[in-house]
Design a protein around this motif. Structure first.
Motif, PDB file in Angstrom:
ATOM      1  N   LEU A  49      16.220  36.897 -53.472  1.00 39.69           N
ATOM      2  CA  LEU A  49      17.298  37.174 -52.525  1.00 39.69           C
ATOM      3  C   LEU A  49      17.390  36.119 -51.441  1.00 39.69           C
ATOM      4  N   ARG A  52      20.886  32.226 -51.043  1.00 42.23           N
ATOM      5  CA  ARG A  52      22.151  32.876 -50.720  1.00 42.23           C
ATOM      6  C   ARG A  52      23.269  32.137 -51.412  1.00 42.23           C
ATOM      7  N   ASP A  59      17.382  30.441 -47.488  1.00 37.39           N
ATOM      8  CA  ASP A  59      16.907  31.017 -46.219  1.00 37.39           C
ATOM      9  C   ASP A  59      15.390  30.855 -46.125  1.00 37.39           C
ATOM     10  N   PRO A  60      14.843  30.238 -45.077  1.00 38.07           N
ATOM     11  CA  PRO A  60      13.383  30.029 -45.016  1.00 38.07           C
ATOM     12  C   PRO A  60      12.598  31.296 -44.682  1.00 38.07           C
ATOM     13  N   VAL A  61      13.226  32.263 -44.040  1.00 34.26           N
ATOM     14  CA  VAL A  61      12.462  33.429 -43.559  1.00 34.26           C
ATOM     15  C   VAL A  61      11.783  34.194 -44.698  1.00 34.26           C
ATOM     16  N   PRO A  62      12.494  34.516 -45.795  1.00 34.85           N
ATOM     17  CA  PRO A  62      11.805  35.237 -46.874  1.00 34.85           C
ATOM     18  C   PRO A  62      10.635  34.441 -47.435  1.00 34.85           C
TER      19      PRO A  62
ATOM     20  N   PRO C  70      14.059  33.630 -35.488  1.00 35.61           N
ATOM     21  CA  PRO C  70      13.531  34.391 -36.620  1.00 35.61           C
ATOM     22  C   PRO C  70      12.175  33.890 -37.118  1.00 35.61           C
ATOM     23  N   LEU C  71      11.782  32.630 -36.789  1.00 37.64           N
ATOM     24  CA  LEU C  71      10.550  32.145 -37.401  1.00 37.64           C
ATOM     25  C   LEU C  71       9.312  32.535 -36.610  1.00 37.64           C
ATOM     26  N   VAL C 180      12.674  44.241 -47.491  1.00 37.04           N
ATOM     27  CA  VAL C 180      13.397  43.196 -48.215  1.00 37.04           C
ATOM     28  C   VAL C 180      14.875  43.554 -48.344  1.00 37.04           C
ATOM     29  N   TYR C 183      16.601  43.203 -45.024  1.00 38.85           N
ATOM     30  CA  TYR C 183      16.816  41.816 -44.617  1.00 38.85           C
ATOM     31  C   TYR C 183      17.950  41.202 -45.428  1.00 38.85           C
ATOM     32  N   HIS C 184      17.953  41.519 -46.706  1.00 38.23           N
ATOM     33  CA  HIS C 184      19.001  40.957 -47.542  1.00 38.23           C
ATOM     34  C   HIS C 184      20.385  41.444 -47.103  1.00 38.23           C
ATOM     35  N   LEU C 189      15.395  40.939 -39.091  1.00 38.62           N
ATOM     36  CA  LEU C 189      14.255  41.849 -39.134  1.00 38.62           C
ATOM     37  C   LEU C 189      14.061  42.534 -37.796  1.00 38.62           C
TER      38      LEU C 189
END
Lengths: 102, 500, 483
Positions: A49, A52, A59-62, C70-71, C180, C183-184, C189
Motif C-alpha cells: 500500500l 501510491r 511513501d516512505p512512512v510505511p 510524519p517521520l 495499516v 494509514y492507507h 497516523l
C-alpha cells in the motif's frame, strides 16, 4: 486488479493463514512460525500500500514502519524460541498441555 | 475552615482517630487502650454538647467537601441529627465502659475496640449526613465496621452469622444505592430538606410510578438494617456477637441507622405530604405493624434470652417506622422519640443479659429462676427496661406508645391503636414471666457457670452501665416535658415537618 | 523553578529514566537495589512535575530531537495520559519497593532490568500521540510482561507465559493490520489529524474492528480472557500486581483513545452494545470463577477478568459521566488490584501456599496483610469510601441517565458477586485456630507496601474530585455527549 491490490490481498491471505495455523497447530515451533507468517502478511500489506498510484516516489512512512515491525518480529521470535526450549526442557514436550495447573 | 464547619469533622474524628491508633496497639497495653477509648468517648460527648448548645443559640454547623462534580460530602446538624448524635455519643460512652469490663482478659481486644470505634464513627456519620449520598457512605461503612464485631468470637457459628449479616446488608446497600443514584438523576440534588425535595425538583415528565419504585428501593435498602419483616433474618443470628456489640447494634448503631434512614427519607427526601400523596405511607405503616406483631409473637417462643431480646428489638424498632408512616404530627412525635427511648431501654436489657451470661453463665430464660436474689441490681435494671418496653407509665416506653396511640386516633387510623394494644399485651407476655421467675421463684440449684464472687454482685464496669441507662430510661419518661428532653426535640422535629 | 517545571519535557524523562534504570541495574548488580529505588522515586517525582506542568499550561506535544511527524516521533500528554502515568508511577514504586523484599538476590537482579523496561514501555505507550508508536510500545509492553511472567521458571509459569505470548502477538498483529488500513485510507497516523479526516467507510469499519478485537484480546475481554488467569496466577506476586494493575490497562487505554478521539460513534463494525454485552458476560463469568477458585492468586486473577468487564460497559454508555466513571475505575482498580496481589504475595511468602481454606492459620498472624486485602476488597466491590464506589456511582448514574438501566443492574449485581468472593477470603481470617505451620517471617516493608497501596485505593474515593478534574485537561471529552 492492480499489482499493489494483489500484493495486499496476498498479505491479508498470509495473515489469515498464519492465524489459522496458530490456532490449529499444536507444536510450538509451528505456532511460532505461524506467528511469523502472520507478521509477514501484515508487512506485505504495508509495503504494497506504500506505492501510491499516480505518484512516482513511494511513501516512505510505511517503509519505516515495516523496518520497525521486522525488528520487533525478530526479537519476538527469538524470545519465543527460548521460551519454547525452556518448556521443552522442563516438560519434555513441544506442545502446550490442554489444561493448566500448579 | 471555620469552627462551625470543623465541629462535625471533629466529632467524627474523636472516635475515628482513637480507633485507628488502637488497631496498632499491642494486646498487652490495656491501660493505654482503655484510656484512649474513654478519652475519645468523653471528648465526643463534650463536642456534641458544644454543638447542641451552638444550635440552641442559632449557630448552624455544616461541613461541605466536594465529592464528585455536582455532589458534595455534607455533614450538618439539624434537630433530627442532634437527637441521634446525642443518643449515640451518650450510649457509646456507657457501652465503652461496659465493653472494657466485659472483654477483660479476652483475646483480640485491640481489633475489637478498633472496629468498635469505627462503628461509632459510622453511626455518628449517618446521624450528621446532610445528603443522601453522605448517608449512604456512612451506612455502608457501618456494615463494614460491624462485620468484624459480629464474627469476633471466631467460632464457626459466628462466621456463618457474619456471612448472613453481609448477605442481607450488602444486598440492602445495593438497593439503597440504586435508589439514591436514580433519585439523583431525576432531581439533580440529594440534599436533605425540611419537607422534602422530591416533589419540587422531580421534573414534570417524571412518572409517579418511578418515584414509588425509588421509594420502595430506598425503604427496602434501609429496611434490611431496620429489620423490617421479611428483611430481619440476620438479626437473631447476629446474637452470637459479644454482649456489648449486641447492645450497640440493637440500641444505637445498625438497627437504629436503618430506622433513622427511614425517617430521613420520608421527611427530608420525599416529604411527608408528598409521600402520603404518592400512597406509599399506608403500605409502609401496615408493614411496620405486621413486623411489630409478628416479631412479638416470635419472641414469645424463644428460650434463649438474647434471641428473645432480638425479636423484641425487631418489633420495637418498627414503632419508629410506624410513627413516621402514620401521617400525623402526634404519631410522628411518638415515632421519633422512640428512636431515643427504645435505645435506652434495649441497651439496658442487653447489658443485663450480658451480665447474667458473664457472671453466672445464664443464657436461657428457663435458667433465670431466682436470679434476682443473686443479682438484684442487674435484675432491677432489667425490670425497669422490660416494664418500659411493655409501656408501663411513667417509663420511657409509655410516652412513645401514648403519642403513637393518640396520634393514630388523631390521624383517623384506629387500627393502629389495636396493633399497639396487641403488641403491649405480647410484650407483657414475653417479659413478665421473666421478671416473675427472677424475683419470685427459688433458684433451681447452682448456676451454670458462676464466676468467683467479689464484694458486689459483679464487676462494677458491668454493673454501672445498665444502672445508668435504666435510670435514663426512667428519667426520660418522668421528665418528658422538661426542656431539652428527647420528647421536646421530637416535638420540634414534628413541628418543622408538619408546621409549614 | 516554576518556569523549568512548566516548560521541561517531562515526557521524555519519563521514558528515559526507567530505560537508564534498566541498564544501570544490569550493569552494577552490587548496588542494583539502590539504583532501583532511586529510579522508581525519580519516576514518581517526574510524574508530579508533569502534573504541575499539565495543570498550569494544559496538554502539550513534544517533538523528540526536533523531528516532527510524519517521520519523527512526537510525544503527547493530556489529562488522560497523566492519569495512567500517575497510576503507573505509584504502582511502579510500590512494586519496586516490594520486589526488593520479595525476591532473593539472584532473582531480583533478573527481575529489575526487565521490570524497568516494562515501565519504560508503559510510559511510552501513555505518551504516544500516534497509532503506530502505540503499536511499538504495546509490543514492548507485551514482551516485557511475558518475560516477567516466565521469570520463576516453573512449569506452570513457562506454559502460561507461552500462551500469553501467543495471545499478545495475535492481538498486536491484528491491531497493526488495522493501523495499516487506517494509514492507507487517511494518510496519517496522528490522533488529531485522523480525528479530522476519518469518515465512515468499509475500510474504517474493518480497521476499527481489527484494532478492537486485537486490543480486546490483550485486555482479556471475555471470551478472549483465557490466557489471563494462568499468567496472572503463576507469575511471582509483584509481577502479577504489575500485570493486573497496569499492563491490562495499557491496551484498554488505546481502545479508549481510539473510541474517544479518533472514531466518532458508529464507525465500527463492532457496536458498543456488543462490547458492553461481552463486558456483562465477563463480569459474571469472572465473578463466578473467582467464587469457585480455591487458590487466592487465581481468585484475584479472575477478579481482574471481572473488572475488565466493567471497563467495557463504557462503550454502550459513552457519556461524559460514563467516561469519568470508567477512567476512575481504571485508576482505583490499578491501586486495589496491585495491593491484593502484593497481599497474596505476603501470604505465599509467609506460608508457602495460598490455599484459601487454610487461611485461618495464616491471616491471624499477618493482620496488616489481611487489612490490606480487605481494604483493597472494599475498593474492588465498590463500597464506600473506596475509589470503586465513586466509579460505580458514576457508571450507574450514566446508565440510568441514558435510560439503559440494564447496565446498572449488571454493575450492581456484579458488585454483589465481588463482595461474595472478597468475604469468602476475609471470613476465614477471623476463625480461631491453634494449628501452626512452618512459616517465614515476612519483611515489614512488604506488609507496609501492600497496606499503603490498599489505603490509597480506599482514600481515593474521598479525593475523587481531583483526578476527575485532571481528566479534563486537554479537553478529551469535548466531543462526547453530556448525558
Amino acid at each position: 486488479m492492480t499489482t499493489e491490490t494483489l500484493y495486499a490481498l496476498v498479505g491479508v491471505g498470509l495473515f489469515i493463514l498464519g492465524l489459522y495455523a496458530l490456532f490449529v497447530r499444536a507444536n510450538l515451533l509451528r505456532k511460532i512460525l505461524a506467528a511469523n507468517v502472520m507478521s509477514s502478511g501484515v508487512f506485505l500489506v504495508l509495503v504494497a500500500l506504500a506505492r501510491r498510484t499516480g505518484t512516482v516516489a513511494p511513501d516512505p512512512v510505511p517503509h519505516a514502519m515495516v523496518i520497525t515491525g521486522i525488528v520487533v518480529a525478530v526479537s519476538v521470535t527469538a524470545f519465543a524460541l527460548i521460551l519454547m526450549l525452556r518448556i521443552a526442557m522442563k516438560t519434555g514436550q513441544t506442545e502446550l498441555p490442554d489444561t493448566w495447573s500448579e | 475552615m471555620n469552627s462551625s464547619a470543623a465541629l462535625p469533622l471533629l466529632i467524627l474524628g474523636s472516635s475515628l482517630l482513637p480507633g485507628l491508633v488502637i488497631f496498632f496497639l499491642p494486646e498487652s497495653r490495656v491501660r493505654t487502650r482503655s484510656a484512649l477509648n474513654l478519652l475519645g468517648a468523653l471528648l465526643k460527648l463534650v463536642l456534641v454538647g458544644v454543638m447542641v448548645w451552638g444550635v440552641f443559640n442559632g449557630t448552624s454547623y455544616e461541613t461541605r467537601l466536594p465529592l464528585i462534580p455536582g455532589l458534595d460530602f455534607v455533614l450538618h446538624a439539624d434537630a433530627l441529627s442532634l437527637l441521634f448524635v446525642t443518643l449515640s455519643s451518650v450510649l457509646w460512652l456507657v457501652t465503652t465502659i461496659y465493653a472494657i469490663g466485659y472483654l477483660e482478659d479476652s483475646p483480640h481486644r485491640s481489633r475489637f475496640f478498633g472496629f468498635f470505634s469505627l462503628c461509632v464513627t459510622a453511626t455518628v456519620g449517618v446521624a450528621m449526613a446532610g445528603n443522601l449520598v453522605t448517608f449512604l457512605l456512612f451506612y455502608e461503612l457501618l456494615t463494614l465496621a460491624t462485620y468484624p464485631l459480629i464474627v469476633h468470637r471466631g467460632t464457626e457459628v459466628a462466621r456463618l452469622a457474619g456471612l448472613s449479616y453481609l448477605r442481607y446488608t450488602i444486598a440492602g446497600g445495593a438497593l439503597l444505592m440504586i435508589g439514591t443514584v436514580w433519585l439523583y438523576t431525576l432531581c439533580g440534588t440529594l440534599e436533605f430538606t425540611y419537607g422534602g425535595f422530591v416533589h419540587e425538583l422531580a421534573s414534570a415528565s417524571t412518572s409517579r410510578e418511578s418515584l414509588v419504585v425509588i421509594f420502595v428501593l430506598l425503604i427496602a435498602g434501609l429496611g434490611v438494617k431496620a429489620a423490617l419483616v421479611p428483611l430481619h433474618g440476620w438479626l437473631p443470628q447476629a446474637m452470637v456477637a459479644p454482649a456489648p456489640v449486641s447492645a450497640l447494634l440493637h440500641a444505637v448503631a445498625v438497627v437504629k441507622a436503618g430506622a433513622f434512614g427511614i425517617v430521613r427519607v420520608i421527611y427530608d427526601v420525599y416529604g411527608i405530604e408528598f409521600a402520603a400523596n404518592l400512597g406509599v405511607t399506608l403500605p409502609l405503616a401496615i408493614l411496620a405493624a405486621a413486623t411489630i406483631v409478628y416479631a412479638s409473637v416470635r419472641a414469645l417462643f424463644q428460650d434463649d434470652l438474647k434471641r428473645r431480646l432480638a425479636f423484641s428489638t425487631i418489633s420495637q424498632i418498627s414503632y419508629i417506622t410506624l410513627g413516621v408512616a402514620t401521617v400525623g404530627p402526634i404519631a410522628a412525635i411518638g415515632g421519633i422519640v422512640h428512636l431515643v427511648h427504645q435505645g435506652l431501654m434495649k441497651i439496658t436489657l442487653f447489658f443485663c443479659a450480658g451480665n447474667l451470661a458473664e457472671t453466672l453463665g445464664v443464657h436461657k430464660v428457663s435458667e433465670m429462676d431466682g436470679v434476682a436474689h443473686r443479682m438484684p441490681w442487674t435484675m432491677a435494671a432489667f425490670t425497669l427496661g422490660a416494664l418500659g418496653m411493655i409501656g408501663v407509665p411513667p417509663l420511657a416506653g409509655f410516652i412513645s406508645k401514648w403519642y403513637l396511640g393518640t396520634g393514630a386516633m388523631a390521624a383517623g387510623q384506629e387500627w393502629i391503636v389495636a396493633v399497639l394494644v396487641g403488641s403491649s399485651v405480647l410484650n407483657a407476655a414475653y417479659f413478665l414471666p421473666i421478671i416473675y421467675a427472677a424475683w419470685f421463684r427459688e433458684a433451681k440449684g447452682a448456676w451454670p457457670a458462676e464466676q468467683p464472687r467479689g464484694s458486689a454482685e459483679t464487676r462494677w464496669t458491668l454493673l454501672l452501665p445498665p444502672l445508668v441507662t435504666a435510670l435514663f430510661a426512667l428519667a426520660v419518661g418522668l421528665l418528658a416535658s422538661v426542656p431539652f428532653s428527647p420528647l421536646e426535640w421530637a416535638q420540634l422535629i414534628a413541628e418543622r415537618e408538619y408546621g409549614r | 523553578m516554576e518556569v523549568i517545571i512548566t516548560t521541561f519535557p517531562w515526557g521524555v524523562v519519563l521514558i528515559l529514566v526507567p530505560l537508564f534504570g534498566a541498564l544501570s541495574c544490569f550493569m552494577w548488580p552490587n548496588v542494583a537495589r539502590y539504583l532501583a529505588l532511586s529510579t522508581a522515586f525519580a519516576l514518581v517525582m517526574s510524574v508530579i512535575a508533569l502534573a504541575v506542568r499539565l495543570i498550569t499550561t494544559g496538554s502539550y506535544r513534544h517533538e523528540i530531537g526536533g523531528w516532527g511527524a510524519p517521520l519523527g516521533i512526537e510525544l503527547f500528554a493530556d489529562g488522560l495520559s497523566l492519569l495512567m502515568l500517575a497510576a503507573t508511577a505509584v504502582v511502579g514504586f510500590a512494586v519496586t519497593v516490594y520486589s526488593i523484599g520479595y525476591f532473593p538476590n539472584r532473582q531480583l537482579l533478573r527481575f529489575l532490568p526487565i521490570w524497568f523496561l516494562l515501565l519504560a514501555a508503559l510510559n511510552a505507550l501513555f505518551l504516544s500521540g500516534d497509532i503506530f508508536n502505540l503499536y511499538v510500545a504495546l509490543e514492548l509492553t507485551g514482551l516485557a510482561a511475558v518475560a516477567l511472567t516466565a521469570m520463576s521458571g516453573g512449569r506452570a509459569a513457562l506454559i502460561a507465559a507461552m500462551r500469553y505470548l501467543f495471545a499478545t502477538l495475535v492481538g498486536s498483529m491484528s491491531y497493526l493490520l488495522g493501523v495499516v488500513l487506517i494509514y492507507h485510507s487517511f494518510g496519517s497516523l496522528d490522533f488529531m489529524i485522523l480525528a479530522e479526516r476519518v469518515e465512515a467507510s468499509p475500510a474504517t469499519w474493518s480497521a476499527l474492528g481489527l484494532m478492537s478485537i486485537g486490543l480486546a484480546l490483550k485486555t482479556a475481554l471475555f471470551p478472549l480472557h483465557f490466557w489471563l488467569p494462568p499468567a496472572h496466577a503463576s507469575a511471582p506476586a509483584p509481577v502479577s500486581a504489575a500485570l493486573s494493575g497496569l499492563v491490562v490497562k495499557a491496551s484498554f487505554y488505546i481502545l479508549l483513545r481510539l473510541w474517544l478521539e479518533v472514531f466518532p460513534a458508529g464507525h465500527s463494525l463492532i457496536p458498543g452494545e456488543f462490547l458492553g454485552a461481552l463486558g456483562v458476560c465477563a463480569i459474571f463469568w469472572g465473578g463466578l470463577q473467582a467464587l469457585r477458585a480455591t487458590r487466592l492468586k487465581l481468585l484475584i486473577a479472575y477478579s481482574t477478568v471481572m473488572q475488565v468487564g466493567y471497563f467495557f460497559l463504557v462503550f454502550p454508555l459513552a457519556t461524559v459521566v460514563a467516561w469519568h466513571g470508567v477512567l476512575f475505575l481504571l485508576l482505583s482498580h490499578a491501586l486495589a488490584k496491585a495491593a491484593m496481589f502484593l497481599a497474596a504475595g505476603n501470604i505465599i511468602y509467609f506460608a508457602g501456599h495460598d490455599r484459601i481454606v487454610d487461611f485461618d492459620r495464616i491471616a491471624q498472624q499477618l493482620p496488616m496483610t489481611l487489612a490490606a486485602f480487605a481494604l483493597a476488597g472494599v475498593c474492588i466491590m465498590g463500597l464506600p469510601p473506596g475509589g470503586g464506589f465513586i466509579a460505580k456511582w458514576l457508571m450507574v448514574q450514566a446508565s440510568l441517565e441514558s435510560g439503559q438501566w440494564w447496565w446498572a443492574a449488571a454493575l450492581i449485581l456484579g458488585s454483589l458477586v465481588a463482595a461474595a468472593y472478597v468475604f469468602k477470603v476475609v471470613g476465614h481470617s477471623f476463625t480461631q485456630t491453634t494449628v501452626r505451620e512452618k512459616t517465614n517471617v515476612v519483611p515489614v516493608l512488604m506488609e507496609w507496601t501492600a497496606l499503603a497501596l490498599a489505603l490509597a485505593s480506599v482514600l481515593l474515593g474521598l479525593v475523587a474530585s481531583w483526578p476527575l478534574a485532571w481528566m479534563e485537561i486537554g479537553g478529551v471529552f469535548a466531543g462526547v455527549p453530556a448525558r
